[in-house]
Design a protein around this motif. Structure first.
Motif, PDB file in Angstrom:
ATOM      1  N   ARG A 671       0.851  -1.196   0.000  1.00  0.00           N
ATOM      2  CA  ARG A 671       0.000   0.000   0.000  1.00  0.00           C
ATOM      3  C   ARG A 671       0.883   1.240   0.000  1.00  0.00           C
ATOM      4  N   LEU A 672       0.499   2.207  -0.803  1.00  0.00           N
ATOM      5  CA  LEU A 672       1.077   3.540  -0.725  1.00  0.00           C
ATOM      6  C   LEU A 672       0.042   4.427  -0.058  1.00  0.00           C
ATOM      7  N   LEU A 673       0.418   5.070   1.051  1.00  0.00           N
ATOM      8  CA  LEU A 673      -0.518   5.876   1.818  1.00  0.00           C
ATOM      9  C   LEU A 673      -0.298   7.357   1.523  1.00  0.00           C
ATOM     10  N   GLN A 674      -1.233   8.175   2.004  1.00  0.00           N
ATOM     11  CA  GLN A 674      -1.142   9.609   1.761  1.00  0.00           C
ATOM     12  C   GLN A 674      -0.030  10.233   2.599  1.00  0.00           C
ATOM     13  N   ASN A 675       0.724  11.102   1.944  1.00  0.00           N
ATOM     14  CA  ASN A 675       1.777  11.801   2.683  1.00  0.00           C
ATOM     15  C   ASN A 675       1.184  12.696   3.766  1.00  0.00           C
ATOM     16  N   TYR A 676       1.978  13.021   4.764  1.00  0.00           N
ATOM     17  CA  TYR A 676       1.510  13.900   5.830  1.00  0.00           C
ATOM     18  C   TYR A 676       2.679  14.722   6.354  1.00  0.00           C
ATOM     19  N   PRO A 677       2.475  15.983   6.726  1.00  0.00           N
ATOM     20  CA  PRO A 677       1.209  16.694   6.514  1.00  0.00           C
ATOM     21  C   PRO A 677       0.986  16.974   5.035  1.00  0.00           C
ATOM     22  N   ASN A 678      -0.207  17.316   4.689  1.00  0.00           N
ATOM     23  CA  ASN A 678      -0.541  17.626   3.310  1.00  0.00           C
ATOM     24  C   ASN A 678      -1.726  18.564   3.297  1.00  0.00           C
ATOM     25  N   PRO A 679      -1.638  19.767   2.787  1.00  0.00           N
ATOM     26  CA  PRO A 679      -0.499  20.396   2.128  1.00  0.00           C
ATOM     27  C   PRO A 679       0.668  20.576   3.109  1.00  0.00           C
ATOM     28  N   PHE A 688       4.030   3.949   3.714  1.00  0.00           N
ATOM     29  CA  PHE A 688       3.664   2.837   2.829  1.00  0.00           C
ATOM     30  C   PHE A 688       3.731   1.543   3.628  1.00  0.00           C
ATOM     31  N   GLN A 689       3.276   0.459   3.013  1.00  0.00           N
ATOM     32  CA  GLN A 689       3.350  -0.876   3.621  1.00  0.00           C
ATOM     33  C   GLN A 689       3.854  -1.864   2.587  1.00  0.00           C
ATOM     34  N   LEU A 690       4.660  -2.821   3.016  1.00  0.00           N
ATOM     35  CA  LEU A 690       5.216  -3.831   2.122  1.00  0.00           C
ATOM     36  C   LEU A 690       4.776  -5.219   2.560  1.00  0.00           C
ATOM     37  N   SER A 722       4.333   3.262   8.117  1.00  0.00           N
ATOM     38  CA  SER A 722       3.402   4.390   8.131  1.00  0.00           C
ATOM     39  C   SER A 722       3.668   5.370   9.276  1.00  0.00           C
ATOM     40  N   SER A 723       4.350   4.941  10.322  1.00  0.00           N
ATOM     41  CA  SER A 723       4.644   5.876  11.405  1.00  0.00           C
ATOM     42  C   SER A 723       5.721   6.850  10.958  1.00  0.00           C
ATOM     43  N   GLN A 724       5.788   7.999  11.617  1.00  0.00           N
ATOM     44  CA  GLN A 724       6.737   9.030  11.215  1.00  0.00           C
ATOM     45  C   GLN A 724       8.181   8.544  11.323  1.00  0.00           C
ATOM     46  N   SER A 725       8.436   7.665  12.267  1.00  0.00           N
ATOM     47  CA  SER A 725       9.801   7.173  12.460  1.00  0.00           C
ATOM     48  C   SER A 725      10.239   6.225  11.347  1.00  0.00           C
ATOM     49  N   THR A 757       0.534   5.487  -7.242  1.00  0.00           N
ATOM     50  CA  THR A 757       0.766   6.929  -7.308  1.00  0.00           C
ATOM     51  C   THR A 757      -0.280   7.666  -6.500  1.00  0.00           C
ATOM     52  N   ARG A 758       0.142   8.739  -5.825  1.00  0.00           N
ATOM     53  CA  ARG A 758      -0.770   9.631  -5.125  1.00  0.00           C
ATOM     54  C   ARG A 758      -0.356  11.076  -5.401  1.00  0.00           C
ATOM     55  N   LYS A 759      -1.228  12.009  -4.971  1.00  0.00           N
ATOM     56  CA  LYS A 759      -0.958  13.428  -5.133  1.00  0.00           C
ATOM     57  C   LYS A 759      -0.521  14.048  -3.811  1.00  0.00           C
ATOM     58  N   MET A 760       0.245  15.134  -3.916  1.00  0.00           N
ATOM     59  CA  MET A 760       0.599  15.936  -2.753  1.00  0.00           C
ATOM     60  C   MET A 760       0.563  17.409  -3.166  1.00  0.00           C
ATOM     61  N   LEU A 761       0.480  18.273  -2.192  1.00  0.00           N
ATOM     62  CA  LEU A 761       0.356  19.696  -2.468  1.00  0.00           C
ATOM     63  C   LEU A 761       1.359  20.477  -1.624  1.00  0.00           C
ATOM     64  N   ILE A 762       2.184  21.272  -2.306  1.00  0.00           N
ATOM     65  CA  ILE A 762       3.135  22.149  -1.619  1.00  0.00           C
ATOM     66  C   ILE A 762       2.553  23.555  -1.582  1.00  0.00           C
TER      67      ILE A 762
END
Length: 764
Positions: A671-679, A688-690, A722-725, A757-762
């Motif tokens: 799984r590819l998860l949503q980036n954070y923070p976003n924006p 992500f998960q493998l 998926s955790s920040q670490s 693929t996912r989207k992110m916003l800067i």
């Protein structure tokens, strides 16, 4: 049954998502006060079409709930879209449909903003604001005048400039009413007169030049006039009254009634003159009224049958010259093409383009939700049920799969089988079970007392139906010939019950009754035995209770109220109130029993109900249906009433994913998860998960495909990142060390054969 405007978005085909292997993912996140929000992974059904007009023989003007469309009448293809409608608005077409006025109402300021568009040029001509709620409105065909009623007066504007040019009033008052129809007020072809469908049982004729009421046309009807149209040559007026069966035709010059004819069985719903003024097309709507004027249906003793047809009458004599109509119900409007070769027929569940000479449908548009919408437990099919038709959509392809007619009867309550393959629906005197792949009836059960609710057991073996008199009957779906059993009532009350539901293992059956009591039965082999009933205050009249089992095997029942949700623990000899939550229905437990999905303040909330606290999660509008495993949710778009589909697994916050996703089971898929923070600015984490050990690469690129940064991670072990670490960190710099500019970016993971693929916003 309950029936139940957002700009269209450009979508991109992205990664596979769990149980929806072909659904498109949209993913720009934005941050409200307490939670991230996400975009739906897809929409189902087309926007609901409110009204139509012919721009020409080759172009059809259509008002949907969010905007205006120009549609090709032969193919149904949308040629162009323009305008923006508010949540509360009305649309008025000019007589030749060359201009359209969008009346957007503001409930806060109690004002109306009028936007006038040139349809052929696709541009806005003018805009002005009125501190009032406009009533019926109309364009003049002869000069740039726009008329609308409010404050018991008729006001006139120059629609090219938005300037007021006067008003019309009299001691009698115009007697107009707020009416969503587009022809309740109409100018004569030469623009000299304004004809108004009065709130009184008559028609008013106003002189536009003198601004005075000249006369009125009195009929023998008691109800107010619903609609009025004028012939293209300006010599005849046709009208009909609210909930009435007769159409009236008047001579404009003499003000005399030429004739009065019954439209058919039921009520008149629309009239239209032919282009040469020689014929009058009268649309008739049944399923609403019989000859005695009360609500009717096939089970009504005065029912005269379905007759949703168009009757064509000679204007001078009133004689019937033709009759036609499609096999749909509740015909509410008719529009004629300028050459009189085709007509648009607006039914409850379909829009039909009709060939008048050939007497056949050229096109049928049904791909919009109508009636009650629900989701199959497997999360693969959306079902829409009205009194007249069943519609189904495949959520993976978002394509409409089935259209099933009630065939002259009326559909009632329904239930979808746990495997999503069958639909049981009440259609007196039967409960019919349809195959949702073929649309065929697999079996049917006799049930002569009517029914107020239907439910499949969790195994699909049993089907329970509640009668209008309060009894519950159990049918064996695996042995249709077996005599059904009646569920015993503890004290023989036989009060009306609703909200029937089975527990996950078919151990329990529960329902609620009209005395605000919940009733529980327990299964003993193939029968259900009364256990007990208990008082539950302020029950919701529309939502079913929901079962869940705790980790120790104990059962809990969530019972929705009008303002609060009560969760009861079920024990052998009684119940205990486990929690009371200040939330709204519907309520669904996750299979693990820990989380509860509910609505509050028009938004979805996920609760750790045992801790009696909501958890932070990605935010979506209020949902109305959820798959059994919680991976797919449905909600309505607040404006267009299209069905929005949401990925339930993307709702939980990143922190919760790290703590809980793996606890429910080992990582079983990539799984590819949503980036954070976003924006974000300037740094973010990509989780992500493998499911398999793989070489992992993250590529960040612009929407045009230009590579911004490549993050090569090398070989990584199976696990949850998926955790920040553990998530991948990006500092927002490109390959040359410069900060990436503001805007939308895409990030793609490649891990072995897996790519997503996912989207992110800067934002800066």
């Amino acid at each position: 049954m309950k029936s139940s405007k957002r700009p269209l978005r450009k979508v991109m085909r992205l990664s596979l998502i769990g149980d929806l292997p072909a659904i498109t993912l949209l993913g720009i996140l934005c941050i409200p006060c307490t939670a991230f929000s996400i975009e739906p992974i897809g929409t189902v059904g087309q926007p609901y079409p409110e009204q139509h007009a012919f721009l020409s023989d080759k172009a059809l003007l259509r008002a949907v709930l969010t905007h205006i469309q120009i549609v090709h009448p032969r193919t149904g293809k949308v040629i162009h879209e323009f305008g923006k409608r508010a949540a509360s608005s009305n649309v008025v077409f000019s007589p030749t449909a060359t201009h359209v006025a969008i009346l957007n109402y503001s409930t806060d300021s109690k004002t109306t903003t009028v936007h006038v568009w040139d349809v052929n040029a696709r541009r806005q001509v003018s805009e002005w604001e009125i501190v009032a709620w406009l009533g019926v409105s109309a364009f003049s065909p002869a000069q740039p005048l726009f008329a609308a009623s409010f404050n018991d007066e008729i006001h006139l504007w120059n629609w090219q400039t938005g300037e007021s040019v006067g008003k019309m009033s009299s001691e009698r008052g115009p007697g107009v009413r707020f009416n969503r129809r587009d022809h309740a007020m109409v100018f004569s072809p030469d623009g000299r007169y304004l004809i108004v469908a009065s709130e009184r049982p008559d028609i008013e004729l106003w002189n536009v030049e003198t601004r005075r009421l000249e006369t009125h046309f009195e009929s023998d009807a008691r109800n107010s006039v619903e609609d009025v149209v004028i012939s293209p040559d300006g010599t005849r007026i046709a009208s009909f009254h609210y909930d009435a069966e007769f159409v009236y035709v008047w001579d404009v010059e003499t003000r005399h009634l030429l004739w009065k004819k019954r439209g058919g069985v039921g009520r008149i719903s629309g009239v239209a003159f032919s282009p040469d003024s020689q014929r009058l097309y009268v649309a008739n709507e049944t399923g609403v009224l019989h000859a005695r004027g009360s609500l009717a249906g096939p089970d009504d003793p005065y029912w005269e049958g379905w007759d949703d047809k168009v009757r064509v009458r000679d204007v001078e004599s009133g004689e019937l010259v033709d009759t036609f109509g499609a096999e749909f119900y509740r015909l509410s409007a008719i529009k004629l093409s300028p050459d009189e070769k085709t007509a648009i027929l607006h039914y409850n569940d379909a829009i039909v383009q009709w060939d008048i000479d050939a007497k056949q449908a050229l096109n049928v548009w049904t791909d919009f939700p109508s009636g009650i919408v629900d989701l199959s437990p497997d999360g693969q099919t959306a079902i829409s049920v009205s009194r007249y038709f069943i519609k189904s959509w495949d959520l993976a392809s978002r394509k409409m799969r089935l259209l099933i007619s009630a065939d002259g009867g009326l559909f009632r309550e329904f239930a979808i089988s746990p495997d999503g393959k069958r639909l049981a629906i009440g259609k007196d005197p039967w409960i019919k079970v349809y195959n949702l792949r073929t649309g065929e009836v697999e079996t049917q059960f006799p049930y002569h007392h009517g029914h107020s609710d239907i439910a499949f057991s969790s195994s699909g073996k049993w089907l329970a139906a509640q009668g209008d008199r309060g009894g519950i009957r159990i049918f064996d779906t695996e042995n249709p010939e077996k005599i059904p059993t009646d569920v015993p009532d503890g004290d023989d009350r036989w009060t009306w019950k609703r909200g029937i539901t089975f527990s996950e293992n078919d151990r329990y059956l529960a329902a609620v009754d009209s005395d605000d009591q919940a009733v529980l039965w327990i299964r003993e082999e193939d029968t259900f035995v009364f256990q007990y009933a208990w008082q539950v205050q302020d029950l919701s009249p529309i939502s079913n209770p929901s079962f869940v089992f705790g980790v120790d095997g104990s059962a809990f029942l969530a019972v929705p109220g009008r303002e609060r949700l009560q969760i009861w623990q079920l024990m052998s000899h009684g119940t205990e109130l486990a929690a009371t939550l200040d939330v709204e229905s519907p309520a669904h437990f996750r299979p693990d029993g820990r989380y509860l999905y509910v609505n509050r303040n028009k938004r979805l909330q996920i609760w750790d109900w045992q801790a009696k606290t909501p958890i932070e999660h990605l935010s979506i509008p209020e949902y109305f249906a959820i798959s059994r495993n919680g991976t797919v949710l449905l909600s309505y778009n607040d404006n267009s009433w299209r069905i929005e589909v949401w990925d339930g697994r993307a709702l939980l916050p990143i922190e919760s994913l790290g703590k809980h996703i793996v606890a429910w089971g080992q990582v079983k898929r990539n799984r590819l998860l949503q980036n954070y923070p976003n924006p974000f600015t300037p740094e973010t984490w990509i989780p992500f998960q493998l499911a398999n050990e793989s070489d992992v690469t993250i590529r960040i690129h612009s929407v045009t495909g230009q590579v911004v940064r490549v993050l090569s991670l090398g070989k990584m072990a199976v696990g949850d990142y998926s955790s920040q670490s553990r998530a991948i960190y990006w500092d927002g710099h490109n390959e040359t060390g410069e900060l990436a500019g503001s805007g939308i970016y895409l990030y793609t993971i490649n891990a072995g054969n897996f790519s997503a693929t996912r989207k992110m916003l800067i934002r800066k």
